[in-house]
Design an enzyme around this catalytic site. Structure first.
Site, mmCIF file in Angstrom:
data_model
loop_
_atom_site.group_PDB
_atom_site.id
_atom_site.type_symbol
_atom_site.label_atom_id
_atom_site.label_comp_id
_atom_site.label_asym_id
_atom_site.label_seq_id
_atom_site.Cartn_x
_atom_site.Cartn_y
_atom_site.Cartn_z
ATOM 1 C CE LYS A 21 -28.398 45.805 72.598
ATOM 2 N NZ LYS A 21 -29.217 46.713 73.181
ATOM 3 C CD GLU A 71 -15.784 42.742 82.401
ATOM 4 O OE1 GLU A 71 -16.125 42.751 83.583
ATOM 5 O OE2 GLU A 71 -14.873 42.557 81.907
ATOM 6 C CD GLU A 129 -26.539 42.221 90.085
ATOM 7 O OE1 GLU A 129 -27.156 41.756 89.118
ATOM 8 O OE2 GLU A 129 -25.538 42.939 89.718
ATOM 9 C CB CYS A 182 -21.607 45.590 88.010
ATOM 10 S SG CYS A 182 -20.113 46.418 87.562
#
Ligand code: NAD
Length: 550
Positions: free
Chosen positions: A214, A287, A419, A321
């Site tokens: 996906k 992750e 973040e 990331c």
């Protein structure tokens, strides 16, 4: 070429032209239309490969961040479609699991070559879907090819059956095999659609699994084109199913049917994925996000650190990331570093051209633009200084935002600990090594760190004190990310498990131990009493220890 011109070739025209990128932050550049590069027949062909089995999941669209134009209109996979995709994949996996490893690896070797041959087309697709600059899209193609090559050649060493010492040496023959999990559910985000898909899907397939993938709808064409190339390289079509649609609808359906889940995305979604996997008692790798720090020590090469910081903070407009969102500079070097860093950041060229003229591209979606704006405005309101950037650039494209450097950032500001996932970095000074290590670790995340020093020993000593899955020395992130033979992933709330290296493929397997007993049983021999047998075994264990047998 007009928007509805059809290129009957590979879908991307060779003669397409794009306007040059802007110079500095001031000049706008805009593609005339994304359809000068992306033909309708390519889009239609790829959209036709979405796994739909008759259920009605509605439609879902993607728009290019570069121009705001419609890229593709997909049929959304309903939960029944996802279930059917798993059934098809499961049937195909039965044969694939018995296909020799050498043949499975051969598909990866061919795919590697196709990735390089089709690189220009892939670069266009990645740029059109993500909005990133071409040089950052190139990082994806390079890393995808490197990971594919690695698993093509290294998988045998990682997963071939291995002899292990038996309980009774010579008499017990033990083999450890690595059997595939079955059908792996792979959920990928929009920020690195090519690199992240490859680094999960390819090892999963080589290990003998089927995959239901996906991708994020925003970047589904890149995932579908990658799959098409894998099929061209010899992969049986049914083995890799692609489902498209709303994350909170399609994602849980994938998790409900998968034998293992490899998820890449935000920490918040990762937590819900882990809970759903736990309820089904299936494994998962996660992750997730990061708030990565760069440490510039007093003996660092400042010129190199500055250009490393530019790469580290602004690749893919900071939507990476492992990108750097916090820079700590030793106070003796702070002014020098900051002056040079600001000079380089202010000279960066923003642009939307499908060429190498821009240093930074666009943000990918409205949510990103809102989050970046929120972080910068919140920091300003609470007393931070905008040293460079800090503005949206709608004149270049709907989602452009300037590379932004903040000073005087305090822990009451969102940008301090949350973040941002955008082109925003906060710069701090520090006095001692222990202080900077404590500051770098002062986060709920633990993904990546970057240490700049001329002293290798010092770098290694600091690295072991940092709670991050990767530590790059004299590089921001590319050294660890590009070294595909070594594991990559996060500690703390940055994730569970690793991609790349041995762990990156072993996660898609179950260990199966086969122990064959030969000649004599594991029980008293030749009418021996239990007591004599026990004494014999105790002596044998002593002997094995003396011989240092493992
Ligand atoms: P996200 O969690 O919103 O979405 C990621 C993927 O999960 C998408 O495909 C999405 O459709 C799907 N999804 C959404 N809701 C779901 C649900 N309830 N169940 C299952 N799947 C669901 O993340 P995002 O904002 O799209 O991506 C950015 C985040 O990803 C950032 O936090 C970034 O740090 C992280 N990321 C981490 C890595 C890494 O390797 N550690 C790499 C890239 C991005």
């Amino acid at each position: 070429m007009t928007a509805d011109t059809i290129d009957p070739g590979n879908g991307i025209s060779e003669d397409a032209q794009s306007t040059p990128a802007g110079t500095g932050h001031g000049e706008a550049s805009r593609l005339e239309t994304i359809h000068t590069r992306l033909s309708a027949d390519l889009v239609e062909r790829l959209v036709g490969k979405v796994s739909i089995h008759g259920a009605v999941g509605g439609r879902t669209q993607s728009y290019s961040p570069l121009t705001g134009e419609l890229i593709a209109d997909y049929p959304a996979s309903a939960p029944q479609d996802v279930r059917a995709a798993f059934e098809t994949a499961r049937r195909a996996q039965q044969t694939w699991a018995t296909t020799p490893l050498s043949q499975r690896a051969k598909v990866a070797r061919r795919l590697h070559d196709l990735l390089l041959e089709r690189s220009e087309q892939l670069l266009d697709l990645v740029q059109i879907e993500t909005g990133k600059a071409r040089k950052h899209a190139l990082d994806e193609v390079l890393s995808a090819a490197a990971a594919t090559r690695h698993y093509a050649y290294a998988s045998r060493g990682y997963i071939r059956p291995k002899r292990r010492r038996g309980v009774l040496p010579v008499l017990t023959k033990v083999t450890e095999a690595r059997v595939p999990k079955g059908v792996v559910g792979i959920i990928t985000p929009w920020n690195y659609p090519l690199a992240l898909s490859v680094s999960d899907v390819i090892p999963a397939l080589i290990a003998g699994n089927a995959v239901v993938h996906k991708p994020d709808t925003q970047t589904a064409l890149t995932g579908l084109r990658l799959r098409e190339l894998a099929v061209q390289a010899g992969l049986p079509e049914d083995l890799w199913q692609v489902v498209v649609g709303d994350g909170p609808v399609v994602g849980p359906a994938v998790i409900d049917n998968a034998d293992y889940i490899a998820f890449t995305g935000s920490t918040a979604t990762g937590r819900s994925v882990a809970q759903a996997a736990a309820a089904r008692l299936v494994g998962c790798s996660l992750e997730l996000g990061g708030k990565n720090a760069m440490l510039v020590l007093d003996d660092a090469d400042i010129e190199k650190a500055v250009s490393g910081a530019v790469r580290g903070c602004f690749s893919s407009a900071g939507q990476l990331c492992i990108s750097i969102e916090r820079i700590y500079v030793h106070y003796t070097k702070y002014d020098d570093f900051l002056a040079r860093f600001l000079t380089e950041v202010r000279a960066m060229r923003l642009g939307s051209g499908l060429d190498y003229t821009a240093d930074m591209g666009s943000l990918t979606n409205t949510k990103q633009l809102e989050n970046v704006t929120l972080h910068v405005e919140d920091a300003k309101a609470k007393g931070a200084k905008v040293l460079s950037g800090g503005r949206r650039r709608a004149d270049i494209g709907p989602l452009f935002y300037e590379p932004t450097v903040l000073g005087d950032v305090k822990d009451i500001m969102r940008v301090h600990g949350d973040e941002t996932f955008g082109p925003v970095v906060s710069v701090y000074s520090f006095k001692s090594e222990s202080e900077v290590v404590a500051e770098a670790n002062n986060t709920k995340y633990g993904l990546n760190a970057s240490v700049w020093t001329r002293d290798n020993k010092r770098a290694r000593e600091i690295a072991v004190k940092l709670h991050t899955g990767t530590v790059n020395v004299n590089e921001a992130y590319a050294a660890a990310w590009g070294s595909v033979a070594a594991p990559m992933g996060g500690m703390r709330q940055s994730g569970l498990g690793r991609r790349h290296g041995a762990e990156g493929i072993l996660r898609f397997t179950e260990a199966q131990t086969t122990a064959q007993e030969r000649l004599l049983p594991i029980a008293p021999w030749f009418g021996m009493s239990d007591q004599r047998w026990g004494a014999l075994m105790l002596r044998s264990l002593k002997l094995l220890k003396t011989l240092r047998m493992k």
